[in-house]
Design an enzyme around this catalytic site. Sequence first.
Site, PDB file in Angstrom:
ATOM      1  CB  ILE A  75      -3.521   5.427   2.321  1.00  0.00           C
ATOM      2  CG1 ILE A  75      -2.399   4.421   2.530  1.00  0.00           C
ATOM      3  CG2 ILE A  75      -4.104   5.847   3.666  1.00  0.00           C
ATOM      4  CD1 ILE A  75      -1.108   5.037   3.039  1.00  0.00           C
ATOM      5  CE1 TYR A 119       0.544   1.599   4.333  1.00  0.00           C
ATOM      6  CE2 TYR A 119       0.750  -0.782   4.516  1.00  0.00           C
ATOM      7  CZ  TYR A 119       0.949   0.480   5.039  1.00  0.00           C
ATOM      8  OH  TYR A 119       1.561   0.635   6.256  1.00  0.00           O
ATOM      9  CB  CYS A 120       1.980   3.728  -1.683  1.00  0.00           C
ATOM     10  SG  CYS A 120       1.185   3.457  -3.274  1.00  0.00           S
ATOM     11  CB  THR A 121       0.171   8.433  -0.797  1.00  0.00           C
ATOM     12  OG1 THR A 121       1.274   8.493   0.093  1.00  0.00           O
ATOM     13  CG2 THR A 121      -0.772   9.605  -0.521  1.00  0.00           C
TER      14      THR A 121
END
Length: 293
Positions: free
Chosen positions: A211, A182-184
């Site tokens: 996210i 996961y990341c921004t």
Amino acid sequence: MAVPKILLYYLFTPLADPEAIRLWQRDLCESLGLRGRILLSKDGINGTVGGELSDVKKYLRKTREYAPFKNLDVKWSEGTGADFPKLSVKVRDELVSFGAPGELLVDENGVRGGGTRLTPEQLHELVAEKQVTFFDGRNRIEAAIGRFENAVVPDVANTREFVAELDSGRYDHLKNEPIVTYCTGGIRCEVLSSLMVNRGFAEVYQLDGGIVRYGETFGDGGLWQGSLYVFDDRLSIDFTDEADVVGRCYRCVAPTNTTANCAAPSCREQLVVCAEHEADTACALHALSATGR
């Protein structure tokens, strides 16, 4: 009344002439009074722009009229009207600087050979079915103020350190386990999941939309904990007023979601810091220098 908004978007798709698109995107943003950062490469586009809502909508409509960009992945958030100091539109070798441009394979359908995409709802279904490992695709400062519960957080300062981190063998014990990257906003996971698959990780998933989309869906009522670090003058955002504060000040360990640069002009180190110590922020190296040690 002006309504400031921020648009976060990306798309992996082959681009024959990124420089020509750079000039068009620069002129389009300038004509609408938008500021922000846009990166282009032969593999696509990645941008964050802010401005008055009607102008940002015009920008999105015009950008999607260009056939390769019709399927842009976009997210909206509230702006302040002064979130970016200027407009920057650049062409780079990589959309995300992992330092591995030769590894990424992109066609008109996006990244080839990456992880299995999961919507926020599908993520919850997967977690209900099996034990998964969340793998943070951001740097350690971003993760310090917010992360998924029990996530693996690699000790990296930037994306260029991920390849060496993966090749170090530290995560080989996870190669046969379900992993959710996961990341921004989702773009870093597009590349990271591909790098992991290339290195023999057998069951790799990626949180589609990152996210931001997860927060839009579940707020602070799901598996996310804390604040989301963002790359504009807001520095961080919360999905609801009930967000946990998981960051700890580097000086006194007080709860905080604030980050600041080291006060030394030549230093790029970022630190998690509370309001009391924000005025005299200094990383370990420069703190020692200041005391003459």
